[in-house]
Motif scaffolding. Structure first.
Motif, PDB file in Angstrom:
ATOM      1  N   GLU A   7      37.833  35.256  47.986  1.00  0.00           N
ATOM      2  CA  GLU A   7      39.179  35.705  48.351  1.00  0.00           C
ATOM      3  C   GLU A   7      40.193  35.409  47.241  1.00  0.00           C
ATOM      4  O   GLU A   7      40.977  36.283  46.840  1.00  0.00           O
ATOM      5  N   CYS A   9      39.491  34.781  44.097  1.00  0.00           N
ATOM      6  CA  CYS A   9      39.050  35.549  42.938  1.00  0.00           C
ATOM      7  C   CYS A   9      39.607  36.973  43.014  1.00  0.00           C
ATOM      8  O   CYS A   9      40.124  37.508  42.024  1.00  0.00           O
ATOM      9  N   GLU A  10      39.528  37.589  44.162  1.00  0.00           N
ATOM     10  CA  GLU A  10      40.046  38.938  44.359  1.00  0.00           C
ATOM     11  C   GLU A  10      41.562  38.974  44.194  1.00  0.00           C
ATOM     12  O   GLU A  10      42.111  39.886  43.572  1.00  0.00           O
ATOM     13  N   GLN A  11      42.255  37.977  44.711  1.00  0.00           N
ATOM     14  CA  GLN A  11      43.713  37.890  44.593  1.00  0.00           C
ATOM     15  C   GLN A  11      44.128  37.778  43.116  1.00  0.00           C
ATOM     16  O   GLN A  11      45.051  38.466  42.666  1.00  0.00           O
ATOM     17  N   SER A  13      42.314  38.652  40.474  1.00  0.00           N
ATOM     18  CA  SER A  13      41.919  39.882  39.799  1.00  0.00           C
ATOM     19  C   SER A  13      42.940  40.992  40.019  1.00  0.00           C
ATOM     20  O   SER A  13      43.365  41.659  39.062  1.00  0.00           O
ATOM     21  N   LYS A  14      43.366  41.175  41.247  1.00  0.00           N
ATOM     22  CA  LYS A  14      44.352  42.220  41.553  1.00  0.00           C
ATOM     23  C   LYS A  14      45.679  41.941  40.853  1.00  0.00           C
ATOM     24  O   LYS A  14      46.308  42.850  40.306  1.00  0.00           O
ATOM     25  N   ALA A  15      46.111  40.693  40.843  1.00  0.00           N
ATOM     26  CA  ALA A  15      47.371  40.330  40.196  1.00  0.00           C
ATOM     27  C   ALA A  15      47.286  40.560  38.689  1.00  0.00           C
ATOM     28  O   ALA A  15      48.205  41.132  38.087  1.00  0.00           O
ATOM     29  N   ILE A  17      45.279  42.563  36.953  1.00  0.00           N
ATOM     30  CA  ILE A  17      45.188  43.993  36.624  1.00  0.00           C
ATOM     31  C   ILE A  17      46.539  44.672  36.799  1.00  0.00           C
ATOM     32  O   ILE A  17      46.955  45.470  35.959  1.00  0.00           O
ATOM     33  N   ALA A  18      47.252  44.352  37.866  1.00  0.00           N
ATOM     34  CA  ALA A  18      48.575  44.948  38.083  1.00  0.00           C
ATOM     35  C   ALA A  18      49.553  44.540  36.977  1.00  0.00           C
ATOM     36  O   ALA A  18      50.299  45.385  36.459  1.00  0.00           O
ATOM     37  N   LYS A  21      48.461  46.419  33.691  1.00  0.00           N
ATOM     38  CA  LYS A  21      48.786  47.847  33.736  1.00  0.00           C
ATOM     39  C   LYS A  21      50.276  48.089  33.535  1.00  0.00           C
ATOM     40  O   LYS A  21      50.678  48.961  32.767  1.00  0.00           O
ATOM     41  N   THR A  22      51.098  47.315  34.217  1.00  0.00           N
ATOM     42  CA  THR A  22      52.544  47.472  34.095  1.00  0.00           C
ATOM     43  C   THR A  22      53.001  47.191  32.668  1.00  0.00           C
ATOM     44  O   THR A  22      53.774  47.955  32.088  1.00  0.00           O
TER      45      THR A  22
END
Length: 84
Positions: A7, A9-11, A13-15, A17-18, A21-22
């Motif tokens: 959980e 790790c996913e949090q 990873s998403k942060a 990548i976002a 990208k920005t």
């Protein structure tokens, strides 16, 4: 994921990548490519015991990132770089 759990790790990873990208999209509007960078995350515990993911340390600086001039970018060769 074994060390911190799927959980968290996913949090993270998403942060990451976002954020990337920005920043990369913005960099292109300024004529540079954000080639790579690093993000450092931590956890802070509230008085109630809830843990919140936070971003720590420097962010998107020449010490922690590599920027390449868009105008002179050419695939397959070393790039001019604005990093330290």
């Amino acid at each position: 994921a074994k060390l911190i759990g799927a959980e968290l790790c996913e949090q993270i990873s998403k942060a990451a990548i976002a954020l990337y990208k920005t920043a990369a999209e913005y960099a292109l509007t300024r004529g540079v490519i954000l080639a790579d960078t690093k993000f450092e995350f931590g956890l802070v515990t509230s008085p109630s015991g809830e843990k919140t993911l936070i971003l720590v340390d420097e962010l998107l600086t020449p010490d922690s990132s590599r920027y390449w001039p868009l105008a002179s970018y050419a695939e397959g060769r070393s790039q001019q770089s604005f990093d330290k």
